[in-house]
Enzyme design. Structure first.
Site, mmCIF file in Angstrom:
data_model
loop_
_atom_site.group_PDB
_atom_site.id
_atom_site.type_symbol
_atom_site.label_atom_id
_atom_site.label_comp_id
_atom_site.label_asym_id
_atom_site.label_seq_id
_atom_site.Cartn_x
_atom_site.Cartn_y
_atom_site.Cartn_z
ATOM 1 N N GLU A 176 21.745 6.835 -30.172
ATOM 2 C CA GLU A 176 23.099 6.548 -30.630
ATOM 3 C C GLU A 176 23.760 7.720 -31.365
ATOM 4 O O GLU A 176 24.955 7.706 -31.606
ATOM 5 C CB GLU A 176 23.102 5.312 -31.537
ATOM 6 C CG GLU A 176 22.836 4.007 -30.806
ATOM 7 C CD GLU A 176 21.381 3.790 -30.422
ATOM 8 O OE1 GLU A 176 21.146 3.208 -29.341
ATOM 9 O OE2 GLU A 176 20.477 4.215 -31.178
ATOM 10 N N VAL B 187 11.670 10.968 -33.748
ATOM 11 C CA VAL B 187 11.131 10.282 -32.581
ATOM 12 C C VAL B 187 9.660 10.668 -32.494
ATOM 13 O O VAL B 187 9.332 11.848 -32.354
ATOM 14 C CB VAL B 187 11.873 10.694 -31.286
ATOM 15 C CG1 VAL B 187 11.341 9.902 -30.095
ATOM 16 C CG2 VAL B 187 13.384 10.500 -31.435
ATOM 17 N N GLU C 289 2.970 4.975 -26.954
ATOM 18 C CA GLU C 289 2.093 4.770 -25.808
ATOM 19 C C GLU C 289 2.837 4.670 -24.491
ATOM 20 O O GLU C 289 2.226 4.554 -23.437
ATOM 21 C CB GLU C 289 1.269 3.495 -26.027
ATOM 22 C CG GLU C 289 0.345 3.598 -27.227
ATOM 23 C CD GLU C 289 -0.426 2.313 -27.472
ATOM 24 O OE1 GLU C 289 -0.350 1.391 -26.637
ATOM 25 O OE2 GLU C 289 -1.110 2.241 -28.507
ATOM 26 N N HIS D 125 8.902 5.821 -23.131
ATOM 27 C CA HIS D 125 10.127 5.717 -23.928
ATOM 28 C C HIS D 125 10.380 6.971 -24.767
ATOM 29 O O HIS D 125 11.516 7.396 -24.926
ATOM 30 C CB HIS D 125 10.054 4.475 -24.820
ATOM 31 C CG HIS D 125 11.306 4.183 -25.574
ATOM 32 N ND1 HIS D 125 12.463 3.769 -24.953
ATOM 33 C CD2 HIS D 125 11.592 4.248 -26.892
ATOM 34 C CE1 HIS D 125 13.406 3.594 -25.856
ATOM 35 N NE2 HIS D 125 12.911 3.883 -27.046
ATOM 36 N N ARG E 24 7.424 18.529 -41.116
ATOM 37 C CA ARG E 24 8.701 19.109 -40.716
ATOM 38 C C ARG E 24 9.866 18.575 -41.546
ATOM 39 O O ARG E 24 10.847 19.279 -41.772
ATOM 40 C CB ARG E 24 8.942 18.859 -39.239
ATOM 41 C CG ARG E 24 8.065 19.719 -38.352
ATOM 42 C CD ARG E 24 7.941 19.179 -36.927
ATOM 43 N NE ARG E 24 7.141 20.055 -36.090
ATOM 44 C CZ ARG E 24 5.828 20.142 -36.117
ATOM 45 N NH1 ARG E 24 5.129 19.414 -36.970
ATOM 46 N NH2 ARG E 24 5.180 20.965 -35.312
#
Length: 140
Positions: A44, A67, A71, A74, A112
């Protein structure tokens, strides 16, 4: 003084808090102002930036989110399509710093995201400011 919009895909609260902290600190250190909006996920983010750009309220944009590979396939769709959407908006002339982390696990994301380590939120804000400077140089 520039006014930036931070668009965060708030899925991992503790990681997003770190990214936003870094972005805000970088923007403020450079003497600029910011607002933050939240969207459900990384897919989005480009749409929210495109909508915000229509308002002509903001000079540059900072895309933030995390992100983490799961598994299923996606991960590849979300990582690739959010990056593609942001890149398209950049090619259309919007100054955007992409701080959407795509990592294998939470430990990588944490390293990060921390402003005291990877500071990818601050890095994305600085990238947005650098792109704004280029836009001002070539278009203004």
């Amino acid at each position: 003084m520039a006014h930036l919009l931070i668009v965060e895909a708030r899925f991992y609260d503790h990681l997003n808090d770190l990214l936003v902290e870094g972005a805000k600190a970088a923007i403020e250190a450079a003497g600029h102002t910011h607002e933050t909006i939240t969207v459900p996920g990384a897919l989005e983010v480009p749409g929210a930036i495109a909508l915000a750009a229509e308002s002509e309220t903001f000079d540059a944009y900072v895309a933030l989110g995390v992100v983490i590979r799961g598994e299923t396939y996606h991960f590849e769709i979300v990582a690739g399509e959010s990056a593609r959407g942001i890149m398209q908006l950049t090619m259309d002339g919007l100054p955007i710093g992409n701080g959407i982390l795509t990592t294998e696990n939470e430990a990588q994301a944490l390293t990060r995201a921390k402003p005291t380590e990877g500071d990818k939120g601050g890095g994305a804000a600085n990238a947005a400011l650098a792109m704004l400077a280029l836009k001002d140089r070539f278009i203004a």
